[in-house]
Design a protein around this motif. Structure first.
Motif, mmCIF file in Angstrom:
data_model
loop_
_atom_site.group_PDB
_atom_site.id
_atom_site.type_symbol
_atom_site.label_atom_id
_atom_site.label_comp_id
_atom_site.label_asym_id
_atom_site.label_seq_id
_atom_site.Cartn_x
_atom_site.Cartn_y
_atom_site.Cartn_z
ATOM 1 N N THR A 160 -37.471 64.935 -24.679
ATOM 2 C CA THR A 160 -37.362 64.628 -26.105
ATOM 3 C C THR A 160 -36.458 65.680 -26.763
ATOM 4 O OG1 THR A 160 -39.457 65.793 -26.412
ATOM 5 C CG2 THR A 160 -39.539 63.393 -26.304
ATOM 6 N N ASP A 205 -36.848 62.113 -36.106
ATOM 7 C CA ASP A 205 -38.087 62.437 -35.400
ATOM 8 C C ASP A 205 -37.717 62.896 -34.000
ATOM 9 O OD1 ASP A 205 -40.508 62.460 -33.969
ATOM 10 O OD2 ASP A 205 -41.384 60.992 -35.336
ATOM 11 N N SER A 207 -39.468 64.222 -31.762
ATOM 12 C CA SER A 207 -40.466 63.958 -30.721
ATOM 13 C C SER A 207 -40.357 62.531 -30.175
ATOM 14 C CB SER A 207 -41.879 64.200 -31.270
ATOM 15 O OG SER A 207 -42.230 63.196 -32.212
ATOM 16 N N LEU A 208 -39.673 61.643 -30.903
ATOM 17 C CA LEU A 208 -39.441 60.274 -30.430
ATOM 18 C C LEU A 208 -38.029 60.090 -29.894
ATOM 19 C CD1 LEU A 208 -41.178 58.153 -33.241
ATOM 20 C CD2 LEU A 208 -42.176 59.092 -31.142
ATOM 21 N N THR A 226 -37.671 57.706 -38.670
ATOM 22 C CA THR A 226 -38.873 56.918 -38.965
ATOM 23 C C THR A 226 -39.211 56.937 -40.450
ATOM 24 O OG1 THR A 226 -40.258 58.839 -38.457
ATOM 25 C CG2 THR A 226 -39.902 57.246 -36.689
ATOM 26 N N ALA A 255 -37.335 55.833 -25.681
ATOM 27 C CA ALA A 255 -37.607 56.182 -27.078
ATOM 28 C C ALA A 255 -38.400 55.085 -27.783
ATOM 29 C CB ALA A 255 -36.301 56.452 -27.807
ATOM 30 N N ARG A 258 -41.976 55.344 -26.815
ATOM 31 C CA ARG A 258 -42.622 56.451 -27.525
ATOM 32 C C ARG A 258 -42.923 56.043 -28.972
ATOM 33 N NH1 ARG A 258 -42.678 61.244 -24.910
ATOM 34 N NH2 ARG A 258 -43.099 62.338 -26.870
ATOM 35 N N ALA A 259 -41.983 55.315 -29.580
ATOM 36 C CA ALA A 259 -42.172 54.861 -30.956
ATOM 37 C C ALA A 259 -43.382 53.932 -31.055
ATOM 38 C CB ALA A 259 -40.914 54.169 -31.452
ATOM 39 N N ALA A 262 -46.519 55.705 -31.012
ATOM 40 C CA ALA A 262 -46.738 56.460 -32.254
ATOM 41 C C ALA A 262 -47.076 55.550 -33.435
ATOM 42 C CB ALA A 262 -45.504 57.291 -32.578
#
Length: 300
Positions: A160, A205, A207-208, A226, A255, A258-259, A262
Motif C-alpha cells: 500500500t 487514502d 491505505s487503499l 474516498t 485496491a 481493499r476498498a 473498507a
C-alpha cells in the motif's frame, strides 16, 4: 441573474455545501468535504486559483473556479469549472460565473482555457466560444463484485502507498502522467507542490492505494480517493519499462478489493477516449459507463 443570488469567493467553511452540490450534480465524481476544503485553501501562488460560489437563501447553489495549469511547460494554459444545482439552472448564474472567471483568467495571463461539460451544457459552452471534441468517459463498479485477482508476476511485490517513500511515488506519477492524453503535456509536476496538494491531501487514502514494487522502484500504482462509501481512482499508471505485464490491472484489482473490505460500495473512474489500454483494464474489472463529458477549449 435571479434576484437574491450572490456570487462571492469560496471559503473553507463552504466545503460541506460545495461537496453536497457536487454530489447532486455529479453522482459519479467523488470529492469529500475535507478534500473540497483542501482544494479551496491549498494552492500554489502560480496557479492564481479563483474559487467562487453562488449562494441563494444561505445555500450554495453553484460553483465556479479557474486557474492556471502549473503542471505543464506550456505557458498560459488554464482550466475552468462551473456547475449549477439542477433546481437553479436557466437563471443566468452560470453566465455570471463564466464572466467573472474568464475576466480573471485574462488578467492572470491565460492564453487557452480547458473545460469539461455535460452534453446538456454543450450549447452553453459553444456560445461562450468553446470548441473541441475530446471525450472523457466516466464509469463505475461495485468493488464487492470483481473478476478473479490476477497473479502477481515474479519480482513484483504489492504494497500500500503508506509503505512507500513519497519521492518514489512522485517519480512514477510524473513519468506515467507524461503519456496521459491531454491538450497540453503534463510534463512539469514539481515535487513540493505534488507533495502538498496530492500526497498530503485528505482525499488520497494511502491505505487503499496500491503500488507494484520492483525492488525499490514503483513499477505501477493506483491512487484511491474516498468520500464516505464511494471511491475514486485518482490515477493509475505504469512506468514504460514495466508495461505489458498486467500491472495496472493487478494494482487496481487489489485496491478495489481493499476498498470493498473498507466499506466502499461504489468506485468511479474517468478515462480519455484515446486511452485504450486503461479503458480495457476497466472494462475487464467490470466498470460500467455512467456518463461521457466533452473536453472543450477556448482561446482567450
Amino acid at each position: 441573474m435571479t434576484t437574491g443570488v450572490v456570487i462571492r469567493s469560496a471559503v473553507a467553511d463552504d466545503a460541506d455545501g460545495i461537496a453536497a452540490l457536487r454530489r447532486a450534480v455529479y453522482s459519479y465524481k467523488v470529492m469529500s468535504a475535507a478534500a473540497t476544503r483542501h482544494m479551496i485553501t491549498v494552492q500554489t501562488p502560480g496557479q492564481r486559483f479563483l474559487p467562487l460560489v453562488a449562494e441563494s437563501g444561505g445555500e450554495v447553489v453553484a460553483w465556479g473556479s479557474a486557474g492556471l495549469n502549473v503542471w505543464t511547460s506550456e505557458p498560459g494554459q488554464s482550466e475552468v469549472s462551473i456547475y449549477v444545482h439542477p433546481d437553479h439552472r436557466t437563471q443566468g448564474i452560470a453566465t455570471a460565473l463564466a464572466d467573472r472567471l474568464h475576466q480573471h483568467l485574462t488578467e492572470v495571463g491565460a492564453i487557452r482555457v480547458r473545460a469539461f461539460v455535460h452534453p446538456d451544457g454543450l450549447e452553453f459552452a459553444r456560445n461562450l466560444g468553446y470548441d473541441g471534441t475530446r471525450q472523457m468517459h466516466f464509469s463505475g463498479v461495485d468493488p464487492r463484485s470483481l473478476p478473479e485477482q490476477p497473479e502477481t508476476p515474479d519480482g513484483i511485490e504489492l504494497v500500500t502507498l503508506d509503505q512507500v517513500d513519497p519521492r518514489r511515488v512522485h517519480t512514477a506519477d510524473a513519468i506515467a502522467t507524461l503519456d496521459e492524453p491531454s491538450d497540453s503535456p503534463l510534463d512539469s509536476i514539481e515535487y513540493d507542490q505534488w507533495f502538498e496538494e496530492v500526497w498530503q491531501g485528505p482525499a488520497l487514502d494511502k491505505s487503499l492505494s496500491v503500488a507494484a514494487m520492483a525492488g525499490d522502484e514503483v513499477a505501477a500504482f493506483t491512487a484511491v480517493e474516498t468520500a464516505g462509501d464511494r471511491a475514486w481512482s485518482g490515477m493509475t499508471g505504469t512506468i514504460p519499462a514495466y508495461r505489458g505485464r498486467g500491472l495496472a490491472k493487478l494494482v487496481k484489482s487489489v485496491a478495489l478489493r481493499r476498498a470493498a473490505a473498507a466499506g466502499i460500495t461504489a468506485a468511479y473512474t474517468s478515462n480519455d477516449d484515446e486511452n485504450g489500454p486503461m479503458l480495457a483494464v476497466n472494462n475487464w474489472l467490470g466498470y460500467q459507463r455512467v456518463q461521457t463529458e466533452l473536453g472543450l477549449l477556448r482561446t482567450l
